[in-house]
Design a protein around this motif. Structure first.
Motif, short mmCIF file in Angstrom:
data_model
loop_
_atom_site.label_atom_id
_atom_site.label_comp_id
_atom_site.label_asym_id
_atom_site.label_seq_id
_atom_site.Cartn_x
_atom_site.Cartn_y
_atom_site.Cartn_z
N PHE A 1 35.36 89.79 67.13
CA PHE A 1 35.53 91.18 66.72
C PHE A 1 35.24 91.29 65.23
CE2 PHE A 1 38.07 90.67 70.46
CZ PHE A 1 38.01 91.88 71.13
N GLY A 2 34.56 92.36 64.84
CA GLY A 2 34.24 92.53 63.44
C GLY A 2 34.27 93.98 63.01
N THR A 3 34.36 94.18 61.69
CA THR A 3 34.30 95.52 61.10
C THR A 3 33.27 95.51 59.98
OG1 THR A 3 35.98 95.09 59.41
CG2 THR A 3 36.77 95.83 61.56
N TRP A 4 32.79 96.70 59.60
CA TRP A 4 31.77 96.82 58.56
C TRP A 4 32.25 97.80 57.49
CZ3 TRP A 4 26.97 94.56 57.71
CH2 TRP A 4 26.17 95.15 56.74
N ASN A 5 32.53 97.26 56.29
CA ASN A 5 33.02 98.10 55.19
C ASN A 5 34.16 99.01 55.63
OD1 ASN A 5 31.38 97.34 52.92
ND2 ASN A 5 29.65 98.30 53.95
N THR A 6 34.97 98.50 56.53
CA THR A 6 36.01 99.31 57.16
C THR A 6 37.17 98.40 57.55
OG1 THR A 6 34.38 100.88 58.03
CG2 THR A 6 36.50 100.82 59.15
N GLY A 7 38.38 98.96 57.54
CA GLY A 7 39.53 98.23 58.05
C GLY A 7 39.84 98.67 59.46
N GLY A 8 40.14 97.72 60.32
CA GLY A 8 40.44 98.03 61.70
C GLY A 8 41.70 97.31 62.17
N PRO B 1 30.57 92.86 53.09
CA PRO B 1 30.79 94.09 53.85
C PRO B 1 31.61 93.91 55.14
CG PRO B 1 28.65 93.19 54.41
CD PRO B 1 29.26 92.24 53.40
N MET B 2 31.82 92.65 55.62
CA MET B 2 32.38 92.47 56.95
C MET B 2 33.66 91.64 56.97
SD MET B 2 29.05 91.96 59.44
CE MET B 2 30.00 92.56 60.87
N THR B 3 34.50 91.93 57.95
CA THR B 3 35.67 91.12 58.27
C THR B 3 35.64 90.88 59.77
OG1 THR B 3 36.97 92.12 56.48
CG2 THR B 3 38.19 90.97 58.22
N GLY B 4 35.95 89.64 60.18
CA GLY B 4 35.88 89.38 61.61
C GLY B 4 36.68 88.16 62.03
N ILE B 5 36.93 88.05 63.33
CA ILE B 5 37.62 86.92 63.93
C ILE B 5 36.83 86.44 65.13
CG2 ILE B 5 39.94 87.51 63.15
CD1 ILE B 5 40.37 88.80 65.92
N VAL B 6 36.92 85.13 65.38
CA VAL B 6 36.17 84.50 66.47
C VAL B 6 37.14 83.82 67.43
CG1 VAL B 6 34.18 83.06 67.02
CG2 VAL B 6 34.48 83.93 64.69
N TYR B 7 36.98 84.09 68.71
CA TYR B 7 37.80 83.46 69.74
C TYR B 7 37.41 81.99 69.85
CZ TYR B 7 39.71 82.55 74.42
OH TYR B 7 40.40 82.03 75.50
N GLN B 8 38.41 81.09 69.85
CA GLN B 8 38.16 79.66 69.87
C GLN B 8 38.11 79.07 71.29
OE1 GLN B 8 37.59 77.82 66.64
NE2 GLN B 8 37.05 79.99 66.68
N LYS C 1 41.48 90.68 54.16
CA LYS C 1 42.62 89.92 54.67
C LYS C 1 42.76 90.14 56.18
CE LYS C 1 47.60 89.22 54.00
NZ LYS C 1 48.81 89.65 53.25
N VAL C 2 43.04 89.05 56.89
CA VAL C 2 43.27 89.12 58.34
C VAL C 2 44.70 88.68 58.60
CG1 VAL C 2 42.57 88.29 60.61
CG2 VAL C 2 40.84 88.63 58.83
N GLU C 3 45.47 89.51 59.27
CA GLU C 3 46.88 89.17 59.50
C GLU C 3 47.39 89.77 60.80
OE1 GLU C 3 49.50 90.95 56.63
OE2 GLU C 3 48.24 92.73 56.40
#
Length: 226
Positions: free
Chosen positions: A208-215, A83-90, A68-70
């Motif tokens: 920005f991204g994370t790997w099997n981790t919350g940031g 394994p990953m969560t990430g966001i991309v600048y538009q 989840k991204v919030e």
């Protein structure tokens, strides 16, 4: 006659002072070169602290099962993915001569909690903070070598739930990285090849991204350099 001359001299002094410092209540006029310099060094606030405006959640390749991204209380949360969560600048970031600054912390998991994919001239690279078991820092890839095996490789013992200030500077000649006040990377880019792993492609051009981790991220800013 004498009073007329004195009055004329007084008015001339007022006009001269007005041109130099501006009239009372007015800001002095800035030179064009100074204004242009400020525009080139303008700092853009990329995260408004309220929502994901200006960002997109990455959802391809290793991001398909993202966490989840919030946005909450001025913080951007990237919960642990598989394994990953990430966001991309538009927006459209510069290719060279810029700085990205961000505060980041690990909130769950034990791998990298802040991976920044960024432009380097016509190519891309990724800065890894806390990878390979939690402490490795470095650039992936430099001359086809990952962050854990090239000259930018370092190690920091990152504490969970502690904020770290990260600054990434990319110029025509070098890449510099600071954590808090300590410079951990100072790489001459001349003659070097930069690339990213295929799983980081959804984060281009800046993400920005994370790997099997919350940031957690906050104070994301982009500064254009001369």
């Amino acid at each position: 006659m004498r009073h007329s001359v004195q009055f004329a001299l007084l008015m001339a002094m007022v006009v001269t002072l007005g041109n130099a410092t501006g009239l009372p209540g007015q800001e002095p006029k800035k030179e064009k070169a100074e204004t242009k310099k400020e525009e080139k060094q303008q700092v853009l606030k990329l995260f408004n602290g309220k929502n994901l405006e200006g960002w997109k959640v990455a959802d391809k390749y290793d991001f398909e099962k993202h966490g989840k991204v919030e946005a909450k209380d001025g913080v951007l949360l990237l919960h642990q993915g598989s394994p990953m969560t990430g966001i991309v600048y538009q927006g459209k970031p510069p290719r060279n001569n810029y700085e990205v600054t961000v505060d980041a912390k690990r909130i769950e998991g034990d791998d990298f909690f802040c991976g920044i994919t960024f432009p380097v001239d016509k190519n891309y690279c990724s800065l890894i903070i806390g990878g390979w078991g939690g402490g490795v820092t470095g650039l992936s890839n430099v001359d086809n070598m990952a962050a854990v095996e090239n000259e930018t490789t370092g190690f920091t013992e990152f504490k969970k739930d502690r904020w770290y200030s990260i600054r990434l500077r990319v110029t025509d000649k070098e890449i510099g990285v600071w954590i808090d006040d300590d410079q951990i990377i100072d790489l001459d880019t001349e003659g070097r090849k930069f690339s990213i792993w295929w799983e980081k492609e959804p984060l281009r051009p800046l993400g920005f991204g994370t790997w099997n981790t919350g940031g957690a991220l906050r104070n994301i800013r982009l500064k254009r350099l001369e």
